[in-house]
Design a protein around this motif. Structure first.
Motif, PDB file in Angstrom:
ATOM      1  N   THR A 111      70.010  36.981  14.142  1.00  0.00           N
ATOM      2  CA  THR A 111      70.064  35.646  13.561  1.00  0.00           C
ATOM      3  C   THR A 111      68.972  35.522  12.494  1.00  0.00           C
ATOM      4  OG1 THR A 111      68.768  34.934  15.467  1.00  0.00           O
ATOM      5  CG2 THR A 111      71.138  34.524  15.542  1.00  0.00           C
ATOM      6  N   PRO A 112      69.048  34.497  11.645  1.00  0.00           N
ATOM      7  CA  PRO A 112      68.118  34.402  10.516  1.00  0.00           C
ATOM      8  C   PRO A 112      66.658  34.235  10.907  1.00  0.00           C
ATOM      9  CG  PRO A 112      69.963  32.884  10.254  1.00  0.00           C
ATOM     10  CD  PRO A 112      70.064  33.436  11.625  1.00  0.00           C
ATOM     11  N   ALA A 118      66.298  37.816   8.565  1.00  0.00           N
ATOM     12  CA  ALA A 118      65.766  37.253   7.320  1.00  0.00           C
ATOM     13  C   ALA A 118      66.000  38.203   6.146  1.00  0.00           C
ATOM     14  CB  ALA A 118      64.275  36.959   7.480  1.00  0.00           C
ATOM     15  N   VAL A 121      69.615  37.854   5.148  1.00  0.00           N
ATOM     16  CA  VAL A 121      69.807  36.631   4.367  1.00  0.00           C
ATOM     17  C   VAL A 121      69.390  36.864   2.913  1.00  0.00           C
ATOM     18  CG1 VAL A 121      68.941  34.272   4.025  1.00  0.00           C
ATOM     19  CG2 VAL A 121      69.665  35.025   6.306  1.00  0.00           C
ATOM     20  N   GLN A 122      68.266  37.527   2.715  1.00  0.00           N
ATOM     21  CA  GLN A 122      67.806  37.804   1.340  1.00  0.00           C
ATOM     22  C   GLN A 122      68.785  38.694   0.602  1.00  0.00           C
ATOM     23  OE1 GLN A 122      65.053  36.300  -0.082  1.00  0.00           O
ATOM     24  NE2 GLN A 122      65.993  37.134  -1.946  1.00  0.00           N
ATOM     25  N   TYR A 125      71.754  36.570  -0.226  1.00  0.00           N
ATOM     26  CA  TYR A 125      71.370  35.639  -1.289  1.00  0.00           C
ATOM     27  C   TYR A 125      71.428  36.334  -2.656  1.00  0.00           C
ATOM     28  CZ  TYR A 125      68.468  32.527  -4.129  1.00  0.00           C
ATOM     29  OH  TYR A 125      68.003  31.719  -5.136  1.00  0.00           O
ATOM     30  N   GLU A 153      75.620  32.169  11.276  1.00  0.00           N
ATOM     31  CA  GLU A 153      74.258  31.657  11.055  1.00  0.00           C
ATOM     32  C   GLU A 153      73.629  32.283   9.816  1.00  0.00           C
ATOM     33  OE1 GLU A 153      71.379  31.052  14.169  1.00  0.00           O
ATOM     34  OE2 GLU A 153      72.929  31.359  15.703  1.00  0.00           O
ATOM     35  N   LEU A 154      73.803  33.588   9.644  1.00  0.00           N
ATOM     36  CA  LEU A 154      73.266  34.261   8.463  1.00  0.00           C
ATOM     37  C   LEU A 154      73.854  33.669   7.179  1.00  0.00           C
ATOM     38  CD1 LEU A 154      73.423  38.005   9.635  1.00  0.00           C
ATOM     39  CD2 LEU A 154      71.367  36.580   9.461  1.00  0.00           C
ATOM     40  N   SER A 157      72.622  30.035   6.581  1.00  0.00           N
ATOM     41  CA  SER A 157      71.224  30.052   6.150  1.00  0.00           C
ATOM     42  C   SER A 157      71.126  30.458   4.675  1.00  0.00           C
ATOM     43  CB  SER A 157      70.436  31.031   7.023  1.00  0.00           C
ATOM     44  OG  SER A 157      69.080  31.062   6.661  1.00  0.00           O
ATOM     45  N   THR A 158      71.972  31.414   4.275  1.00  0.00           N
ATOM     46  CA  THR A 158      71.985  31.859   2.882  1.00  0.00           C
ATOM     47  C   THR A 158      72.476  30.750   1.963  1.00  0.00           C
ATOM     48  OG1 THR A 158      72.452  34.122   3.628  1.00  0.00           O
ATOM     49  CG2 THR A 158      72.831  33.639   1.306  1.00  0.00           C
ATOM     50  N   LYS A 161      70.133  28.084   0.822  1.00  0.00           N
ATOM     51  CA  LYS A 161      69.114  28.452  -0.170  1.00  0.00           C
ATOM     52  C   LYS A 161      69.670  28.520  -1.599  1.00  0.00           C
ATOM     53  CE  LYS A 161      66.816  31.461   3.242  1.00  0.00           C
ATOM     54  NZ  LYS A 161      65.664  30.616   3.565  1.00  0.00           N
TER      55      LYS A 161
END
Length: 248
Positions: A111-112, A118, A121-122, A125, A153-154, A157-158, A161
């Protein structure tokens, strides 16, 4: 919209095949190889038929489907499933070069709020900023599989942003038959609709069939505990429509 006892994917309003093209450039996020074909193969085929760009992001390598195989050790399983995914995308008209892989652990997608999550997610993104997709397809947030939920969730979260967030459509895989009432959309939570994919259903079926390792009798034959899609499960994806949810 529905209460938890009566929510029925089959009764959602039906949109015509032409609706697909209005989604614009689209990226599908697949927790495992085969989710792209099962959950939204018809939509992907319709998008490509209309000349709309499509990308695929594979979250995990799918190598845990047959963890006890000796003939196909982990690296071989990963290679096999990657090949199957590329064949499936080709059946749907998607250039297999438009495939990104996050290489997260099958069965333990993070998860993020974890370091690995994290980083994913980057990565997402950066990729989404680069391609400028208008629509993202990812599993329903409470699809009853932990990797599907973590993937959702990933993605969310992305999206949070991104300066210009794309539209998020959530597709259904395991919720067709494994969802508990609390897994389904709650009253007022989401708008649901079905897409008519009858024109491309043969393509979708060929894409699903490309994932040979997941279909009986299977080609990984030395792990009796390995995963295979059941006939009952596959029947949901032989229907001439797909179901999508949008959280309000």
């Amino acid at each position: 919209m529905h209460n938890e006892r009566t929510f029925d994917f089959q009764s959602l309003p039906l949109r015509s095949a032409d609706y697909a093209a209005t989604l614009g450039p689209t990226v599908v996020i697949a927790p495992h190889p085969d989710d792209e074909s099962l959950g939204c193969g018809g939509l992907l085929a319709l998008l490509r038929k209309a000349g709309v760009p499509v990308w695929c992001v594979l979250v995990s390598d799918g190598s845990m489907s047959h963890p006890n195989s000796v003939k196909f050790p982990a690296a071989a399983r990963q290679a096999l499933r990657a090949t199957e995914l590329r064949l499936a995308l080709t059946e749907l008209g998607v250039d297999s070069n438009e495939l990104q892989t996050l290489n997260l652990t099958d069965g333990a997608v993070p998860t993020p709020d974890t370091p690995t999550g994290a980083m994913a997610v980057q990565h997402l993104y950066n990729f989404l900023q680069q391609i400028g997709a208008k629509t993202i397809l990812c599993p329903w947030r409470r699809d009853p599989h932990p990797d599907h939920r973590a993937t959702s969730e990933l993605v969310r979260s992305t999206i949070a942003k991104l300066p210009q967030p794309p539209r998020l459509l959530e597709y259904v895989v395991w919720a067709w038959e494994r969802a508990a009432p609390a897994d389904l959309p709650q009253p007022g939570e989401a708008t649901g609709w079905r897409l008519d994919i009858s024109a491309v259903l043969p393509q979708k079926q060929r894409a699903i069939a490309a994932h040979r390792s997941q279909l009986a009798p299977g080609i990984i034959d030395d792990d009796p505990t390995g995963f295979l899609l059941s006939a009952d499960m596959l029947a949901h994806f032989a229907q001439p429509f797909e179901a999508y949810l949008e959280v309000d």
